[in-house]
Design a protein around this motif. Structure first.
Motif, PDB file in Angstrom:
ATOM      1  N   TRP A   1      54.431 142.845  85.020  1.00  0.00           N
ATOM      2  CA  TRP A   1      54.394 143.630  83.693  1.00  0.00           C
ATOM      3  C   TRP A   1      54.892 144.955  83.954  1.00  0.00           C
ATOM      4  CZ3 TRP A   1      48.524 144.768  81.726  1.00  0.00           C
ATOM      5  CH2 TRP A   1      48.652 145.337  80.726  1.00  0.00           C
ATOM      6  N   ASN A   2      55.967 145.217  83.503  1.00  0.00           N
ATOM      7  CA  ASN A   2      56.998 146.498  83.613  1.00  0.00           C
ATOM      8  C   ASN A   2      56.453 147.844  82.821  1.00  0.00           C
ATOM      9  OD1 ASN A   2      59.240 148.408  83.686  1.00  0.00           O
ATOM     10  ND2 ASN A   2      60.618 146.803  83.042  1.00  0.00           N
ATOM     11  N   PRO A   3      56.009 148.690  83.557  1.00  0.00           N
ATOM     12  CA  PRO A   3      55.276 149.757  83.055  1.00  0.00           C
ATOM     13  C   PRO A   3      56.235 150.741  82.102  1.00  0.00           C
ATOM     14  CG  PRO A   3      55.541 150.083  85.298  1.00  0.00           C
ATOM     15  CD  PRO A   3      55.823 148.664  85.001  1.00  0.00           C
ATOM     16  N   ALA A   4      57.537 150.393  82.616  1.00  0.00           N
ATOM     17  CA  ALA A   4      58.461 151.213  81.779  1.00  0.00           C
ATOM     18  C   ALA A   4      59.002 150.632  80.365  1.00  0.00           C
ATOM     19  CB  ALA A   4      59.694 151.116  82.738  1.00  0.00           C
ATOM     20  N   ARG A   5      58.220 149.708  80.370  1.00  0.00           N
ATOM     21  CA  ARG A   5      58.284 149.004  78.781  1.00  0.00           C
ATOM     22  C   ARG A   5      57.239 148.797  78.073  1.00  0.00           C
ATOM     23  NH1 ARG A   5      62.537 143.918  78.536  1.00  0.00           N
ATOM     24  NH2 ARG A   5      61.907 144.257  76.580  1.00  0.00           N
ATOM     25  N   SER A   6      56.061 149.309  78.742  1.00  0.00           N
ATOM     26  CA  SER A   6      54.528 149.019  78.180  1.00  0.00           C
ATOM     27  C   SER A   6      53.948 150.406  78.589  1.00  0.00           C
ATOM     28  CB  SER A   6      54.283 147.834  78.726  1.00  0.00           C
ATOM     29  OG  SER A   6      52.895 147.960  78.695  1.00  0.00           O
ATOM     30  N   LYS A   7      53.283 151.070  77.399  1.00  0.00           N
ATOM     31  CA  LYS A   7      52.555 152.143  77.439  1.00  0.00           C
ATOM     32  C   LYS A   7      51.308 151.888  78.286  1.00  0.00           C
ATOM     33  CE  LYS A   7      55.870 153.893  74.691  1.00  0.00           C
ATOM     34  NZ  LYS A   7      56.285 152.610  74.150  1.00  0.00           N
ATOM     35  N   LEU A   8      50.793 150.826  77.868  1.00  0.00           N
ATOM     36  CA  LEU A   8      49.440 150.331  78.507  1.00  0.00           C
ATOM     37  C   LEU A   8      49.643 150.146  80.002  1.00  0.00           C
ATOM     38  CD1 LEU A   8      46.480 150.056  78.086  1.00  0.00           C
ATOM     39  CD2 LEU A   8      46.876 147.598  77.420  1.00  0.00           C
ATOM     40  N   GLY A   9      50.922 149.427  80.262  1.00  0.00           N
ATOM     41  CA  GLY A   9      51.263 149.136  81.491  1.00  0.00           C
ATOM     42  C   GLY A   9      51.219 150.444  82.485  1.00  0.00           C
TER      43      GLY A   9
ATOM     44  N   ALA B   1      33.542 148.549  68.406  1.00  0.00           N
ATOM     45  CA  ALA B   1      32.163 148.461  68.620  1.00  0.00           C
ATOM     46  C   ALA B   1      31.782 150.002  69.072  1.00  0.00           C
ATOM     47  CB  ALA B   1      31.882 147.508  69.726  1.00  0.00           C
ATOM     48  N   ASP B   2      30.344 150.057  68.939  1.00  0.00           N
ATOM     49  CA  ASP B   2      29.916 151.427  69.283  1.00  0.00           C
ATOM     50  C   ASP B   2      30.225 151.861  70.647  1.00  0.00           C
ATOM     51  OD1 ASP B   2      28.685 151.805  66.668  1.00  0.00           O
ATOM     52  OD2 ASP B   2      26.668 151.024  67.432  1.00  0.00           O
ATOM     53  N   ASP B   3      30.242 151.030  71.590  1.00  0.00           N
ATOM     54  CA  ASP B   3      30.663 151.253  72.892  1.00  0.00           C
ATOM     55  C   ASP B   3      32.328 150.961  73.261  1.00  0.00           C
ATOM     56  OD1 ASP B   3      30.310 148.396  72.898  1.00  0.00           O
ATOM     57  OD2 ASP B   3      29.200 148.533  74.799  1.00  0.00           O
ATOM     58  N   GLY B   4      32.966 150.737  72.145  1.00  0.00           N
ATOM     59  CA  GLY B   4      34.271 150.406  72.374  1.00  0.00           C
ATOM     60  C   GLY B   4      35.082 151.382  72.943  1.00  0.00           C
ATOM     61  N   ARG B   5      36.519 151.074  73.061  1.00  0.00           N
ATOM     62  CA  ARG B   5      37.194 152.271  73.635  1.00  0.00           C
ATOM     63  C   ARG B   5      38.696 152.071  72.678  1.00  0.00           C
ATOM     64  NH1 ARG B   5      33.748 153.608  75.933  1.00  0.00           N
ATOM     65  NH2 ARG B   5      33.300 154.191  77.848  1.00  0.00           N
ATOM     66  N   LEU B   6      39.035 153.360  72.558  1.00  0.00           N
ATOM     67  CA  LEU B   6      40.511 153.534  71.956  1.00  0.00           C
ATOM     68  C   LEU B   6      41.419 153.849  73.063  1.00  0.00           C
ATOM     69  CD1 LEU B   6      42.560 154.001  69.432  1.00  0.00           C
ATOM     70  CD2 LEU B   6      41.921 156.503  69.475  1.00  0.00           C
ATOM     71  N   LEU B   7      42.406 153.031  73.141  1.00  0.00           N
ATOM     72  CA  LEU B   7      43.649 153.307  74.204  1.00  0.00           C
ATOM     73  C   LEU B   7      44.898 153.535  73.282  1.00  0.00           C
ATOM     74  CD1 LEU B   7      42.865 150.224  76.475  1.00  0.00           C
ATOM     75  CD2 LEU B   7      41.824 152.597  76.647  1.00  0.00           C
ATOM     76  N   LEU B   8      45.163 154.933  73.404  1.00  0.00           N
ATOM     77  CA  LEU B   8      46.356 155.583  72.181  1.00  0.00           C
ATOM     78  C   LEU B   8      47.457 155.783  73.097  1.00  0.00           C
ATOM     79  CD1 LEU B   8      47.248 156.246  69.603  1.00  0.00           C
ATOM     80  CD2 LEU B   8      46.016 158.313  69.845  1.00  0.00           C
ATOM     81  N   ALA B   9      48.600 155.426  72.931  1.00  0.00           N
ATOM     82  CA  ALA B   9      49.858 156.075  73.185  1.00  0.00           C
ATOM     83  C   ALA B   9      50.602 156.990  72.188  1.00  0.00           C
ATOM     84  CB  ALA B   9      50.834 155.053  73.810  1.00  0.00           C
ATOM     85  N   VAL B  10      50.363 158.225  72.547  1.00  0.00           N
ATOM     86  CA  VAL B  10      50.872 159.153  71.483  1.00  0.00           C
ATOM     87  C   VAL B  10      52.293 159.556  71.729  1.00  0.00           C
ATOM     88  CG1 VAL B  10      50.535 161.467  70.216  1.00  0.00           C
ATOM     89  CG2 VAL B  10      48.571 160.354  71.499  1.00  0.00           C
ATOM     90  N   LYS B  11      53.031 159.338  70.561  1.00  0.00           N
ATOM     91  CA  LYS B  11      54.513 159.302  70.915  1.00  0.00           C
ATOM     92  C   LYS B  11      54.837 160.848  69.870  1.00  0.00           C
ATOM     93  CE  LYS B  11      55.223 154.434  70.181  1.00  0.00           C
ATOM     94  NZ  LYS B  11      56.211 154.062  70.950  1.00  0.00           N
ATOM     95  N   ALA B  12      55.142 161.731  70.942  1.00  0.00           N
ATOM     96  CA  ALA B  12      55.258 163.318  70.359  1.00  0.00           C
ATOM     97  C   ALA B  12      56.573 163.213  69.468  1.00  0.00           C
ATOM     98  CB  ALA B  12      55.477 164.267  71.396  1.00  0.00           C
ATOM     99  N   ARG B  13      57.494 162.518  69.696  1.00  0.00           N
ATOM    100  CA  ARG B  13      58.677 162.624  68.867  1.00  0.00           C
ATOM    101  C   ARG B  13      58.742 161.756  67.570  1.00  0.00           C
ATOM    102  NH1 ARG B  13      60.766 167.240  71.028  1.00  0.00           N
ATOM    103  NH2 ARG B  13      61.132 166.980  73.070  1.00  0.00           N
ATOM    104  N   SER B  14      57.809 161.037  67.478  1.00  0.00           N
ATOM    105  CA  SER B  14      57.600 160.283  66.205  1.00  0.00           C
ATOM    106  C   SER B  14      56.619 161.051  65.012  1.00  0.00           C
ATOM    107  CB  SER B  14      56.669 158.916  66.148  1.00  0.00           C
ATOM    108  OG  SER B  14      57.504 157.939  66.993  1.00  0.00           O
ATOM    109  N   GLU B  15      55.955 162.091  65.840  1.00  0.00           N
ATOM    110  CA  GLU B  15      55.301 162.981  65.015  1.00  0.00           C
ATOM    111  C   GLU B  15      55.890 164.194  64.391  1.00  0.00           C
ATOM    112  OE1 GLU B  15      52.152 163.314  63.814  1.00  0.00           O
ATOM    113  OE2 GLU B  15      51.423 161.585  64.830  1.00  0.00           O
ATOM    114  N   ASP B  16      56.718 164.698  65.375  1.00  0.00           N
ATOM    115  CA  ASP B  16      57.717 166.136  64.848  1.00  0.00           C
ATOM    116  C   ASP B  16      58.665 166.114  66.158  1.00  0.00           C
ATOM    117  OD1 ASP B  16      58.952 168.270  64.196  1.00  0.00           O
ATOM    118  OD2 ASP B  16      56.954 169.284  63.393  1.00  0.00           O
ATOM    119  N   VAL B  17      59.861 165.778  65.871  1.00  0.00           N
ATOM    120  CA  VAL B  17      61.009 165.902  66.933  1.00  0.00           C
ATOM    121  C   VAL B  17      61.263 167.221  67.076  1.00  0.00           C
ATOM    122  CG1 VAL B  17      63.009 165.705  65.635  1.00  0.00           C
ATOM    123  CG2 VAL B  17      63.112 164.883  67.569  1.00  0.00           C
ATOM    124  N   THR B  18      61.093 168.310  66.374  1.00  0.00           N
ATOM    125  CA  THR B  18      61.433 169.689  66.429  1.00  0.00           C
ATOM    126  C   THR B  18      60.372 170.586  67.300  1.00  0.00           C
ATOM    127  OG1 THR B  18      60.046 170.483  64.349  1.00  0.00           O
ATOM    128  CG2 THR B  18      62.602 169.531  64.438  1.00  0.00           C
TER     129      THR B  18
END
Length: 211
Positions: free
Chosen positions: A39-47, A153-170
């Motif tokens: 599992w290559n972490p350089a190709r996977s945010k969750l990795g 679910a109420d006890d579930g988890r969000l695992l989010l990779a935020v990409k700054a450049r996709s929001e605003d490259v400036t």
């Protein structure tokens, strides 16, 4: 190194180097060791989050909704150790590769849909999933997470990779991350934040649970 990895994720030696691995057929030309695939972490945010010992809350066997599945690089690993895994991808070309990855994985369900419009797949994805994994390259990443909160679910988890450049490259990534996290708090309690720059420039890993 002490690690708390999900069941079904182990460390195996590939070319003399210990790496994360899951058991399944190769998808993107990754090294294999018998039934295990690196599992290559350089190709996977969750990795990358797992390599950096982020407490994801994943134990193995969870029902997962994966947003931004692309050609299946990460979601194929997720399906190797999880329960039913719904993989949402909007672009037809990578979705074709995703279908191929799903061919040998009975728990992986590709959905050609837009993660910004969860009503289009709500009839397939039942509520109460254990984890939403989000890796989408679009503006409004917090809004996507909030719109898909309905499935957790109420006890579930969000695992989010935020990409700054996709929001605003400036803008400075730190400012983008702060804004996205602030928006997330409308529906989530943030448990952990970790920069992923060791593997992915200008990315932030976020673990949260629904309020």
């Amino acid at each position: 190194m002490s690690e708390d990895l999900p069941a079904g994720v182990e460390r195996h030696a590939f070319d003399g180097t210990e790496r994360l691995a899951t058991r399944g057929e190769s998808v993107y030309g990754e090294p294999t060791d018998g039934e295990w695939r690196a599992w290559n972490p350089a190709r996977s945010k969750l990795g990358a989050m797992l390599e950096l010992e982020v407490e994801t809350g994943l134990e193995g066997g969870e029902t997962v909704l994966y947003l931004g599945a692309a050609s299946g690089t990460t979601v194929s690993h997720v399906a190797d150790f999880s329960g039913p895994t719904y993989a949402v991808e909007f672009a037809p070309r990578p979705a074709r590769d995703l279908l191929e990855a799903a061919g040998s994985r009975s728990r992986l369900f590709p959905l050609l849909a837009d993660a910004r419009k969860p009503e289009t797949y709500a009839h397939v994805v039942e509520g109460g999933v254990d984890a939403v994994v989000q890796d989408v390259a679009t503006r409004g990443q917090a809004r996507v997470a909030l719109e898909n909160r309905r499935f957790l679910a109420d006890d579930g988890r969000l695992l989010l990779a935020v990409k700054a450049r996709s929001e605003d490259v400036t803008r400075e990534p730190a400012d983008v991350f702060a804004e996205v996290c602030s928006e997330l708090e409308a529906g989530y309690e943030l448990l952990e934040r970790r920069r992923l720059d060791a593997y992915h420039d200008d990315h932030l890993g976020v673990v949260a649970r629904p309020r």
